[in-house]
Design a protein around this motif. Structure first.
Motif, PDB file in Angstrom:
ATOM      1  N   GLU A 334       0.830  -1.212   0.000  1.00 21.88           N
ATOM      2  CA  GLU A 334       0.000   0.000   0.000  1.00 21.88           C
ATOM      3  C   GLU A 334       0.866   1.265   0.000  1.00 21.88           C
ATOM      4  O   GLU A 334       0.524   2.268  -0.636  1.00 21.88           O
ATOM      5  CB  GLU A 334      -0.931   0.002   1.213  1.00 21.88           C
ATOM      6  CG  GLU A 334      -2.116  -0.943   1.091  1.00 21.88           C
ATOM      7  CD  GLU A 334      -3.131  -0.463   0.061  1.00 21.88           C
ATOM      8  OE1 GLU A 334      -3.012   0.676  -0.421  1.00 21.88           O
ATOM      9  OE2 GLU A 334      -4.041  -1.233  -0.279  1.00 21.88           O
ATOM     10  N   SER A 362      -0.667  -1.675  -9.763  1.00 29.71           N
ATOM     11  CA  SER A 362      -1.375  -2.805  -9.147  1.00 29.71           C
ATOM     12  C   SER A 362      -0.350  -3.765  -8.575  1.00 29.71           C
ATOM     13  O   SER A 362       0.741  -3.919  -9.136  1.00 29.71           O
ATOM     14  CB  SER A 362      -2.252  -3.516 -10.178  1.00 29.71           C
ATOM     15  OG  SER A 362      -3.221  -2.633 -10.708  1.00 29.71           O
ATOM     16  N   ALA A 390      -5.873  -8.159  -8.640  1.00 28.13           N
ATOM     17  CA  ALA A 390      -5.875  -6.715  -8.374  1.00 28.13           C
ATOM     18  C   ALA A 390      -6.271  -5.940  -9.621  1.00 28.13           C
ATOM     19  O   ALA A 390      -7.039  -4.973  -9.559  1.00 28.13           O
ATOM     20  CB  ALA A 390      -4.489  -6.278  -7.888  1.00 28.13           C
ATOM     21  N   ALA A 397      -4.757  -1.288  -7.102  1.00 21.26           N
ATOM     22  CA  ALA A 397      -5.222  -2.081  -5.959  1.00 21.26           C
ATOM     23  C   ALA A 397      -4.132  -3.051  -5.527  1.00 21.26           C
ATOM     24  O   ALA A 397      -3.165  -3.292  -6.259  1.00 21.26           O
ATOM     25  CB  ALA A 397      -6.495  -2.837  -6.318  1.00 21.26           C
ATOM     26  N   GLU A 418     -12.025  -9.355  -2.277  1.00 24.27           N
ATOM     27  CA  GLU A 418     -11.824  -8.075  -2.906  1.00 24.27           C
ATOM     28  C   GLU A 418     -12.406  -6.966  -2.055  1.00 24.27           C
ATOM     29  O   GLU A 418     -13.441  -7.120  -1.411  1.00 24.27           O
ATOM     30  CB  GLU A 418     -12.473  -8.045  -4.304  1.00 24.27           C
ATOM     31  CG  GLU A 418     -11.755  -8.992  -5.273  1.00 24.27           C
ATOM     32  CD  GLU A 418     -12.287  -8.787  -6.686  1.00 24.27           C
ATOM     33  OE1 GLU A 418     -13.175  -7.955  -6.864  1.00 24.27           O
ATOM     34  OE2 GLU A 418     -11.810  -9.491  -7.587  1.00 24.27           O
ATOM     35  N   ALA A 421     -13.323   0.459  -3.441  1.00 28.06           N
ATOM     36  CA  ALA A 421     -12.424   1.621  -3.453  1.00 28.06           C
ATOM     37  C   ALA A 421     -12.492   2.350  -2.129  1.00 28.06           C
ATOM     38  O   ALA A 421     -11.489   2.887  -1.652  1.00 28.06           O
ATOM     39  CB  ALA A 421     -12.833   2.557  -4.592  1.00 28.06           C
ATOM     40  N   ARG A 424     -10.238   0.690   0.356  1.00 28.93           N
ATOM     41  CA  ARG A 424      -8.837   0.965   0.119  1.00 28.93           C
ATOM     42  C   ARG A 424      -8.455   2.339   0.623  1.00 28.93           C
ATOM     43  O   ARG A 424      -7.368   2.580   1.064  1.00 28.93           O
ATOM     44  CB  ARG A 424      -8.503   0.879  -1.383  1.00 28.93           C
ATOM     45  CG  ARG A 424      -8.505  -0.541  -1.945  1.00 28.93           C
ATOM     46  CD  ARG A 424      -7.673  -0.592  -3.220  1.00 28.93           C
ATOM     47  NE  ARG A 424      -8.079   0.430  -4.182  1.00 28.93           N
ATOM     48  CZ  ARG A 424      -9.053   0.250  -5.088  1.00 28.93           C
ATOM     49  NH1 ARG A 424      -9.707  -0.887  -5.137  1.00 28.93           N
ATOM     50  NH2 ARG A 424      -9.385   1.218  -5.946  1.00 28.93           N
TER      51      ARG A 424
END
Length: 424
Positions: A334, A362, A390, A397, A418, A421, A424
């Motif tokens: 990340e 990704s 991803a 992602a 999964e 957004a 994330r």
């Protein structure tokens, strides 16, 4: 950087002027200085081909083996003669090595300036630490030579590191001082210079004994630098795919011996073709270099970062700390994703300067429990599948395999659910 170069070069110029004003050496000192200058030139002439090759392949890490002559001059000669010898040797180096290799003059002037200041520092140590009439052959002489070598290396390395840091505030220690191999070559050259100084106190003919070891060392360094160049991707400075595979296999064997898990990330720059199509391949190369730098900055110094062709990168993280390695790996991925998301890459266009932004990457990762049946290829396959998950989630992602991988389970990975957004 300009300020740093100006200060160093001004100090060196002042040193040259003050020593020239006080120039009153003995005839023997002048002859010995001439001997060291001539042998330094002869060394360059004998190894011109090797030096030019080293100049071309070792742009970022170039150890100057002329130290053997300049350090001997620092130990044995008065400042004025030592300064003259350095100027002669490095002027010849410019015309025979640096200029034909198309290196800018300002870099050579700066290098010469650092050597002049290092020589003066080493000479001052000898002047103050050695008793009048003291022989360098005894234990006290060895201590003086070691102190002088330390002063020479410290001044030279510190000035170069300061210039690099001024140019790149985020430079790593290896960018500032070189890798361990570079440091050891510099130490070896200083040792040869010290031994040359010692033998010249016995007979000037012994200068001939310095040529075989320095020429052998020079070729050995060239081989190492060629090997390093062959394992380094020219556009990004990362490991090539082949070099990364070799190093990753070594890390896997080490992890097995220590029974420690390790992690692997596969990263892919999203929509990179659009960058090339819109701005051209040179701009694309700038973007690749910027992304490579971002990835390297967000991992540890011992993590292996490589370019797997195109816009794909791979990172091996041995000994990932923490009781929750999946969470730790996700955190690293990340950080990289966010860093790339905020990149602003300046490029030059026919219409003027332009910045490329709104990049994204990704990432797919896997945690591996090292077992005899697990190979790097298997781990890469799993991380690659996580990467495709991803990309299937909309790109920009991160997807991490949901469990540590042990050989038999590698063919049936359970990817993490999964996330949206907003998550994330």
């Amino acid at each position: 950087m300009i300020a740093a170069l100006t200060i160093v070069e001004s100090c060196a110029a002042g040193l040259v002027v003050t020593t020239a004003i006080a120039f009153d050496p003995s005839a023997s000192a002048v002859l010995l200085g001439l001997l060291l200058a001539v042998t330094g030139i002869a060394h360059t002439e004998i190894a011109t081909g090797v030096e030019r090759a080293r100049r071309r392949v070792g742009e970022k890490s170039y150890t100057d083996l002329s130290t053997i002559w300049t350090f001997a001059a620092a130990v044995l000669l008065p400042p004025a003669v030592a300064t003259a010898a350095v100027v002669v040797i490095y002027t010849h180096l410019w015309f025979r090595v640096w200029k034909p290799a198309r290196f800018p003059l300002y870099r050579h002037v700066f290098t010469t300036s650092t050597v002049l200041l290092a020589v003066r520092a080493a000479h001052e140590i000898v002047l103050r630490a050695a008793a009048p009439g003291m022989s360098l052959a005894g234990l006290a002489g060895l201590a003086v030579l070691l102190l002088a070598a330390a002063a020479y290396a410290t001044v030279n390395s510190a000035l170069i590191a300061a210039a690099v840091a001024a140019n790149d505030p985020q430079a790593r220690p290896t960018d500032l001082f070189g890798h361990l191999d570079d440091i050891m070559v510099e130490v070896a050259t200083l040792c040869l210079g010290a031994m040359l100084a010692l033998t010249l106190t016995i007979s000037w003919w012994f200068v001939l004994l310095a040529f075989p070891p320095i020429l052998v060392l020079q070729r050995a360094v060239l081989v190492r630098e060629l090997a390093a160049a062959a394992s380094t991707d020219g556009k990004t400075g990362l490991l090539t795919a082949a070099a990364w595979n070799v190093r990753a296999g070594q890390e896997l064997r080490r992890a097995r011996r220590g029974s420690t898990p390790f992690a692997l990330l596969v990263l892919d720059l999203d929509h990179f073709k659009n960058v090339n199509d819109t701005h051209g391949h040179l701009a694309g190369d700038r973007v690749l270099a910027a992304v490579a730098g971002a990835v390297r900055d967000e991992v540890r110094g011992n993590d292996l970062v490589g370019r797997f062709g195109g816009e794909e990168f791979v990172v091996l993280l041995p000994g990932l700390p923490g009781d929750h390695p999946v969470g730790g790996l996700r955190m690293v991925a990340e950080r990289i994703r966010i860093r790339v998301e905020h990149l602003d890459v300046p490029i030059e266009t026919p219409d003027g300067p332009l910045s490329i932004a709104n990049l994204s990457i990704s990432a797919g990762g896997a945690i591996v429990t090292p077992e005899a049946s697990t190979t790097i290829e298997q781990v890469l396959s799993l991380a690659d599948r996580a990467l495709y998950a991803a990309k299937g989630a909309g790109r920009n992602a991160v997807r991490i395999a949901g469990h540590p991988v042990a050989g038999p389970r590698i063919d049936s990975p359970a990817l993490e659910p999964e996330r949206s957004a907003e998550d994330r």
